[in-house]
Write a protein that holds these residues in place. Sequence first.
Motif, PDB file in Angstrom:
ATOM      1  N   GLY A   1     -57.045  24.072 -17.033  1.00  0.00           N
ATOM      2  CA  GLY A   1     -56.165  23.710 -15.925  1.00  0.00           C
ATOM      3  C   GLY A   1     -55.198  24.810 -15.538  1.00  0.00           C
ATOM      4  O   GLY A   1     -54.341  24.611 -14.671  1.00  0.00           O
ATOM      5  N   ILE A   2     -55.320  25.989 -16.184  1.00  0.00           N
ATOM      6  CA  ILE A   2     -54.404  27.105 -15.924  1.00  0.00           C
ATOM      7  C   ILE A   2     -55.220  28.396 -15.779  1.00  0.00           C
ATOM      8  O   ILE A   2     -56.196  28.606 -16.496  1.00  0.00           O
ATOM      9  N   LYS A   3     -54.783  29.254 -14.881  1.00  0.00           N
ATOM     10  CA  LYS A   3     -55.406  30.558 -14.718  1.00  0.00           C
ATOM     11  C   LYS A   3     -54.328  31.623 -14.599  1.00  0.00           C
ATOM     12  O   LYS A   3     -53.482  31.553 -13.700  1.00  0.00           O
ATOM     13  N   VAL A   4     -54.331  32.591 -15.511  1.00  0.00           N
ATOM     14  CA  VAL A   4     -53.387  33.705 -15.413  1.00  0.00           C
ATOM     15  C   VAL A   4     -53.898  34.667 -14.346  1.00  0.00           C
ATOM     16  O   VAL A   4     -54.973  35.253 -14.487  1.00  0.00           O
ATOM     17  N   VAL A   5     -53.125  34.825 -13.278  1.00  0.00           N
ATOM     18  CA  VAL A   5     -53.561  35.673 -12.169  1.00  0.00           C
ATOM     19  C   VAL A   5     -52.970  37.071 -12.241  1.00  0.00           C
ATOM     20  O   VAL A   5     -53.362  37.959 -11.473  1.00  0.00           O
TER      21      VAL A   5
ATOM     22  N   ASP B   1     -48.569  35.315  -5.093  1.00  0.00           N
ATOM     23  CA  ASP B   1     -48.007  33.998  -4.806  1.00  0.00           C
ATOM     24  C   ASP B   1     -48.354  32.989  -5.903  1.00  0.00           C
ATOM     25  O   ASP B   1     -48.990  31.959  -5.656  1.00  0.00           O
ATOM     26  N   PRO B   2     -47.927  33.237  -7.151  1.00  0.00           N
ATOM     27  CA  PRO B   2     -48.277  32.338  -8.257  1.00  0.00           C
ATOM     28  C   PRO B   2     -47.606  30.972  -8.124  1.00  0.00           C
ATOM     29  O   PRO B   2     -46.569  30.837  -7.474  1.00  0.00           O
ATOM     30  N   ASP B   3     -48.223  29.973  -8.751  1.00  0.00           N
ATOM     31  CA  ASP B   3     -47.633  28.632  -8.787  1.00  0.00           C
ATOM     32  C   ASP B   3     -46.481  28.565  -9.778  1.00  0.00           C
ATOM     33  O   ASP B   3     -45.510  27.831  -9.575  1.00  0.00           O
ATOM     34  N   VAL B   4     -46.615  29.315 -10.887  1.00  0.00           N
ATOM     35  CA  VAL B   4     -45.634  29.292 -11.977  1.00  0.00           C
ATOM     36  C   VAL B   4     -45.487  30.705 -12.530  1.00  0.00           C
ATOM     37  O   VAL B   4     -46.462  31.471 -12.574  1.00  0.00           O
ATOM     38  N   VAL B   5     -44.280  31.050 -12.966  1.00  0.00           N
ATOM     39  CA  VAL B   5     -44.022  32.318 -13.648  1.00  0.00           C
ATOM     40  C   VAL B   5     -43.522  32.007 -15.057  1.00  0.00           C
ATOM     41  O   VAL B   5     -42.635  31.156 -15.225  1.00  0.00           O
ATOM     42  N   THR B   6     -44.099  32.677 -16.068  1.00  0.00           N
ATOM     43  CA  THR B   6     -43.495  32.638 -17.400  1.00  0.00           C
ATOM     44  C   THR B   6     -42.696  33.923 -17.547  1.00  0.00           C
ATOM     45  O   THR B   6     -43.193  35.011 -17.242  1.00  0.00           O
ATOM     46  N   LEU B   7     -41.468  33.794 -18.002  1.00  0.00           N
ATOM     47  CA  LEU B   7     -40.534  34.917 -17.941  1.00  0.00           C
ATOM     48  C   LEU B   7     -39.842  35.133 -19.279  1.00  0.00           C
ATOM     49  O   LEU B   7     -39.251  34.209 -19.840  1.00  0.00           O
ATOM     50  N   ASP B   8     -39.914  36.368 -19.770  1.00  0.00           N
ATOM     51  CA  ASP B   8     -39.213  36.750 -20.982  1.00  0.00           C
ATOM     52  C   ASP B   8     -37.706  36.709 -20.723  1.00  0.00           C
ATOM     53  O   ASP B   8     -37.239  37.054 -19.629  1.00  0.00           O
TER      54      ASP B   8
ATOM     55  N   THR C   1     -49.119  27.088 -28.123  1.00  0.00           N
ATOM     56  CA  THR C   1     -50.155  27.008 -27.093  1.00  0.00           C
ATOM     57  C   THR C   1     -50.134  25.652 -26.404  1.00  0.00           C
ATOM     58  O   THR C   1     -50.134  25.563 -25.168  1.00  0.00           O
ATOM     59  N   ALA C   2     -50.093  24.587 -27.196  1.00  0.00           N
ATOM     60  CA  ALA C   2     -50.077  23.239 -26.627  1.00  0.00           C
ATOM     61  C   ALA C   2     -48.815  23.017 -25.804  1.00  0.00           C
ATOM     62  O   ALA C   2     -48.856  22.476 -24.683  1.00  0.00           O
ATOM     63  N   GLU C   3     -47.669  23.439 -26.342  1.00  0.00           N
ATOM     64  CA  GLU C   3     -46.398  23.238 -25.647  1.00  0.00           C
ATOM     65  C   GLU C   3     -46.334  24.068 -24.373  1.00  0.00           C
ATOM     66  O   GLU C   3     -45.921  23.584 -23.310  1.00  0.00           O
ATOM     67  N   LEU C   4     -46.765  25.327 -24.454  1.00  0.00           N
ATOM     68  CA  LEU C   4     -46.710  26.217 -23.304  1.00  0.00           C
ATOM     69  C   LEU C   4     -47.582  25.703 -22.166  1.00  0.00           C
ATOM     70  O   LEU C   4     -47.138  25.636 -21.011  1.00  0.00           O
ATOM     71  N   CYS C   5     -48.807  25.301 -22.491  1.00  0.00           N
ATOM     72  CA  CYS C   5     -49.719  24.823 -21.450  1.00  0.00           C
ATOM     73  C   CYS C   5     -49.184  23.554 -20.794  1.00  0.00           C
ATOM     74  O   CYS C   5     -49.231  23.400 -19.566  1.00  0.00           O
ATOM     75  N   ALA C   6     -48.657  22.635 -21.602  1.00  0.00           N
ATOM     76  CA  ALA C   6     -48.111  21.389 -21.049  1.00  0.00           C
ATOM     77  C   ALA C   6     -46.929  21.677 -20.133  1.00  0.00           C
ATOM     78  O   ALA C   6     -46.801  21.078 -19.043  1.00  0.00           O
ATOM     79  N   LYS C   7     -46.072  22.619 -20.527  1.00  0.00           N
ATOM     80  CA  LYS C   7     -44.875  22.893 -19.739  1.00  0.00           C
ATOM     81  C   LYS C   7     -45.192  23.683 -18.468  1.00  0.00           C
ATOM     82  O   LYS C   7     -44.537  23.489 -17.432  1.00  0.00           O
ATOM     83  N   VAL C   8     -46.186  24.559 -18.535  1.00  0.00           N
ATOM     84  CA  VAL C   8     -46.581  25.283 -17.324  1.00  0.00           C
ATOM     85  C   VAL C   8     -47.164  24.317 -16.301  1.00  0.00           C
ATOM     86  O   VAL C   8     -46.851  24.383 -15.100  1.00  0.00           O
ATOM     87  N   LYS C   9     -48.007  23.394 -16.761  1.00  0.00           N
ATOM     88  CA  LYS C   9     -48.593  22.425 -15.823  1.00  0.00           C
ATOM     89  C   LYS C   9     -47.529  21.481 -15.276  1.00  0.00           C
ATOM     90  O   LYS C   9     -47.562  21.106 -14.085  1.00  0.00           O
ATOM     91  N   ALA C  10     -46.560  21.099 -16.106  1.00  0.00           N
ATOM     92  CA  ALA C  10     -45.464  20.260 -15.614  1.00  0.00           C
ATOM     93  C   ALA C  10     -44.607  21.032 -14.618  1.00  0.00           C
ATOM     94  O   ALA C  10     -44.157  20.484 -13.599  1.00  0.00           O
ATOM     95  N   ALA C  11     -44.373  22.311 -14.893  1.00  0.00           N
ATOM     96  CA  ALA C  11     -43.571  23.133 -13.982  1.00  0.00           C
ATOM     97  C   ALA C  11     -44.216  23.226 -12.604  1.00  0.00           C
ATOM     98  O   ALA C  11     -43.532  23.221 -11.579  1.00  0.00           O
TER      99      ALA C  11
END
Length: 341
Positions: free
Chosen positions: A29-33, A50-57, A120-130
């Motif tokens: 359900g996620i693709k790193v572009v 134009d990403p849907d979500v950004v993960t940011l350090d 991994t589980a937490e990150l994927c769930a939170k990215v999809k929720a975001a």
Amino acid sequence: MTSPVRTLVVDDSATMRSMLTAALNADPGIKVVGVAPEPHTARQMMRELDPDVVTLDVEMPGMDGLSFLEKIMRLRPTPVVMCSSLTTRAAEVTIEALRLGAVDFVAKPTGVDDDMARVTAELCAKVKAAARSNIRQRRGATPPGPVSAGGGAFPEDRVIAMGSSTGGVDALFSILPRLPKDAPPVLVVQHMPPTFSSNLARQLDETCAMKVVEAHDCAPLAHGTVYIAPGGAHHMVLSGKMVRLIDGQRVSGHHPSVDMLFRSVAPLGRKAVGVILTGMGEDGAAGLLAMRKQGARTLGQDEESCVVYGMPRAANELGAVERELSLSAMPMAIIGACRSK
């Protein structure tokens, strides 16, 4: 078929970029572009991809994560999930990031197998929720000072119980500074790790008329005090006129659990006020229903003002919510509920 959540990974560590990319791409359900080593490159990639979500350090060279986040939310509002270490400094910065508009955060993996599986589980769930979050409703003006209490002293026996998760830090900073300094005790469960809950309490204490503390076991209830549940392996509950931290399995998937807090407050009946705020999942719904059945006043954040209308929706669908309110209307409603007979 729903399209994958298109995600941009921003981190100055090549190792971490690789780990996060592998974790996210493992979820169909996620693709790193794209991946970027620092904010300037990330800013250009955001324009192009134009990403849907950004993960940011949280901390990066050139422009720190907070400065870049502020620019994102001001110029190109996009759901952001912060990636933070568990240091005290990182926790402070992460709390500020959530106030600036980040949807959520995850603690970076250590590389240990079981920790990597958790992240991994937490990150994927939170990215999809975001990707589904309501970020454009966030970050209004700094809330004004406490609303006028009026009506003399609050009843001595009143207790406020509050639960939140994704988007909850921003909600707490919108509500708690508006409660008067002599308000009834407020017990708060916000889902987060230990270091982060202590920093949340400290930063709230700097902005509130009430005293805000991270709860400790056997802390006596006192008017004018907000008790933040410590993150970790305990649940915060009310026992008599004391706050207790108790061992136990996760409830509704969480340590601490909103359901555990609400159920412990339910026997107070009409003396209690329950408030359920933005967050993923269903934690707190069953507990709030128990409170309402015992005669408590129960309030839920409305969908329009929620970052994630998950916990309030679940509570509302159970019949646990007496009234749904916007975030801006919540402080006055809480005060009114505390004064009701």
